[in-house]
Design a protein around this motif. Structure first.
Motif, PDB file in Angstrom:
ATOM      1  N   GLU A  60       1.710  39.791  28.925  1.00  0.00           N
ATOM      2  CA  GLU A  60       2.664  39.851  30.036  1.00  0.00           C
ATOM      3  C   GLU A  60       2.975  41.306  30.372  1.00  0.00           C
ATOM      4  O   GLU A  60       3.041  41.679  31.548  1.00  0.00           O
ATOM      5  N   ALA A  61       3.144  42.134  29.344  1.00  0.00           N
ATOM      6  CA  ALA A  61       3.379  43.562  29.577  1.00  0.00           C
ATOM      7  C   ALA A  61       2.143  44.204  30.207  1.00  0.00           C
ATOM      8  O   ALA A  61       2.261  45.066  31.084  1.00  0.00           O
ATOM      9  N   PHE A  62       0.952  43.773  29.779  1.00  0.00           N
ATOM     10  CA  PHE A  62      -0.294  44.267  30.363  1.00  0.00           C
ATOM     11  C   PHE A  62      -0.341  43.948  31.859  1.00  0.00           C
ATOM     12  O   PHE A  62      -0.661  44.820  32.674  1.00  0.00           O
ATOM     13  N   ASP A  63      -0.024  42.706  32.223  1.00  0.00           N
ATOM     14  CA  ASP A  63      -0.016  42.329  33.642  1.00  0.00           C
ATOM     15  C   ASP A  63       0.996  43.147  34.436  1.00  0.00           C
ATOM     16  O   ASP A  63       0.723  43.593  35.548  1.00  0.00           O
ATOM     17  N   ARG A  64       2.182  43.354  33.865  1.00  0.00           N
ATOM     18  CA  ARG A  64       3.213  44.148  34.539  1.00  0.00           C
ATOM     19  C   ARG A  64       2.719  45.584  34.736  1.00  0.00           C
ATOM     20  O   ARG A  64       2.895  46.172  35.806  1.00  0.00           O
ATOM     21  N   MET A  65       2.065  46.132  33.721  1.00  0.00           N
ATOM     22  CA  MET A  65       1.527  47.480  33.817  1.00  0.00           C
ATOM     23  C   MET A  65       0.486  47.554  34.938  1.00  0.00           C
ATOM     24  O   MET A  65       0.496  48.482  35.750  1.00  0.00           O
ATOM     25  N   ARG A  66      -0.402  46.565  35.007  1.00  0.00           N
ATOM     26  CA  ARG A  66      -1.438  46.543  36.042  1.00  0.00           C
ATOM     27  C   ARG A  66      -0.822  46.436  37.445  1.00  0.00           C
ATOM     28  O   ARG A  66      -1.288  47.081  38.379  1.00  0.00           O
ATOM     29  N   GLU A  67       0.218  45.614  37.603  1.00  0.00           N
ATOM     30  CA  GLU A  67       0.891  45.490  38.899  1.00  0.00           C
ATOM     31  C   GLU A  67       1.486  46.831  39.319  1.00  0.00           C
ATOM     32  O   GLU A  67       1.379  47.234  40.481  1.00  0.00           O
ATOM     33  N   CYS A  68       2.101  47.521  38.376  1.00  0.00           N
ATOM     34  CA  CYS A  68       2.666  48.844  38.672  1.00  0.00           C
ATOM     35  C   CYS A  68       1.569  49.817  39.063  1.00  0.00           C
ATOM     36  O   CYS A  68       1.725  50.588  40.022  1.00  0.00           O
ATOM     37  N   GLN A  69       0.454  49.793  38.352  1.00  0.00           N
ATOM     38  CA  GLN A  69      -0.649  50.699  38.656  1.00  0.00           C
ATOM     39  C   GLN A  69      -1.175  50.477  40.064  1.00  0.00           C
ATOM     40  O   GLN A  69      -1.471  51.433  40.788  1.00  0.00           O
ATOM     41  N   LYS A  70      -1.269  49.213  40.478  1.00  0.00           N
ATOM     42  CA  LYS A  70      -1.735  48.913  41.839  1.00  0.00           C
ATOM     43  C   LYS A  70      -0.760  49.456  42.883  1.00  0.00           C
ATOM     44  O   LYS A  70      -1.169  50.047  43.878  1.00  0.00           O
ATOM     45  N   ALA A  71       0.530  49.229  42.664  1.00  0.00           N
ATOM     46  CA  ALA A  71       1.542  49.706  43.620  1.00  0.00           C
ATOM     47  C   ALA A  71       1.557  51.232  43.680  1.00  0.00           C
ATOM     48  O   ALA A  71       1.652  51.813  44.767  1.00  0.00           O
ATOM     49  N   ILE A  72       1.437  51.876  42.534  1.00  0.00           N
ATOM     50  CA  ILE A  72       1.433  53.341  42.496  1.00  0.00           C
ATOM     51  C   ILE A  72       0.193  53.882  43.193  1.00  0.00           C
ATOM     52  O   ILE A  72       0.269  54.869  43.932  1.00  0.00           O
ATOM     53  N   ALA A  73      -0.945  53.239  42.979  1.00  0.00           N
ATOM     54  CA  ALA A  73      -2.181  53.670  43.647  1.00  0.00           C
ATOM     55  C   ALA A  73      -2.039  53.545  45.160  1.00  0.00           C
ATOM     56  O   ALA A  73      -2.519  54.397  45.915  1.00  0.00           O
ATOM     57  N   LYS A  74      -1.355  52.504  45.617  1.00  0.00           N
ATOM     58  CA  LYS A  74      -1.170  52.275  47.057  1.00  0.00           C
ATOM     59  C   LYS A  74      -0.153  53.262  47.647  1.00  0.00           C
ATOM     60  O   LYS A  74      -0.389  53.858  48.693  1.00  0.00           O
ATOM     61  N   ASP A  75       0.970  53.455  46.944  1.00  0.00           N
ATOM     62  CA  ASP A  75       2.075  54.262  47.474  1.00  0.00           C
ATOM     63  C   ASP A  75       1.959  55.747  47.157  1.00  0.00           C
ATOM     64  O   ASP A  75       2.564  56.567  47.840  1.00  0.00           O
ATOM     65  N   GLY A  76       1.240  56.087  46.094  1.00  0.00           N
ATOM     66  CA  GLY A  76       1.198  57.462  45.616  1.00  0.00           C
ATOM     67  C   GLY A  76       2.219  57.669  44.512  1.00  0.00           C
ATOM     68  O   GLY A  76       3.174  56.912  44.390  1.00  0.00           O
ATOM     69  N   MET A  77       2.013  58.697  43.717  1.00  0.00           N
ATOM     70  CA  MET A  77       2.902  58.941  42.579  1.00  0.00           C
ATOM     71  C   MET A  77       4.216  59.602  42.985  1.00  0.00           C
ATOM     72  O   MET A  77       5.181  59.588  42.229  1.00  0.00           O
ATOM     73  N   ILE A  78       4.265  60.149  44.184  1.00  0.00           N
ATOM     74  CA  ILE A  78       5.481  60.798  44.676  1.00  0.00           C
ATOM     75  C   ILE A  78       6.122  59.921  45.741  1.00  0.00           C
ATOM     76  O   ILE A  78       5.467  59.499  46.684  1.00  0.00           O
ATOM     77  N   ALA A  79       7.398  59.632  45.564  1.00  0.00           N
ATOM     78  CA  ALA A  79       8.172  58.885  46.555  1.00  0.00           C
ATOM     79  C   ALA A  79       9.178  59.856  47.175  1.00  0.00           C
ATOM     80  O   ALA A  79       9.377  60.967  46.682  1.00  0.00           O
ATOM     81  N   ARG A  80       9.792  59.443  48.227  1.00  0.00           N
ATOM     82  CA  ARG A  80      10.807  60.272  48.893  1.00  0.00           C
ATOM     83  C   ARG A  80      12.177  59.653  48.674  1.00  0.00           C
ATOM     84  O   ARG A  80      12.365  58.450  48.830  1.00  0.00           O
TER      85      ARG A  80
END
Length: 121
Positions: A48-68
């Motif tokens: 479950e933690a692995f899946d959560r980590m993967r979901e975060c990685q996808k969102a970060i890849a889409k949005d970028g590591m820097i937010a405003r």
């Protein structure tokens, strides 16, 4: 009992896991004979933690590591911390499973094809 609890008791992968996590479930369950409920619960927590980590990685890849921020100031993406924490949870659960990560060998001695500096090959 819910369907996922029954599946967990039987050793089947819970349906809410991603296909990647289900593949890991089957491989680890079979390879390490995780046949007791406590081991399967730890494996569930890890995946479950692995899946959560993967979901975060996808969102970060889409949005970028820097937010405003609210005043357009740059800041770290909020999911970076969730990704880090999920990875730590996954690794802690895997460590608690106490899996022997040394690959099996056919016989004694060092595995073939491995270079050891200073040794003869």
């Amino acid at each position: 009992m819910t369907a996922n609890v029954v599946k967990l008791m039987r050793g089947d992968a819970p349906t809410h896991l991603s296909p990647e996590a289900k593949a890991w479930w089957k491989r680890l369950r079979d390879e390490y004979a995780l046949d007791d409920e406590a081991a399967r619960l730890l494996l569930l927590v890890a995946l479950e933690a692995f899946d959560r980590m993967r979901e975060c990685q996808k969102a970060i890849a889409k949005d970028g590591m820097i937010a405003r921020g609210s005043k357009r100031q740059p800041r770290a993406h909020p999911l970076l911390a969730v990704e880090r924490d999920s990875r730590a949870q996954m690794l802690a659960a895997m460590k608690a499973l106490n899996l022997d990560l040394e690959p099996p060998r056919d016989g004694p001695g060092r595995p073939g094809g491995v270079f050891y500096p200073g040794g003869k090959d």
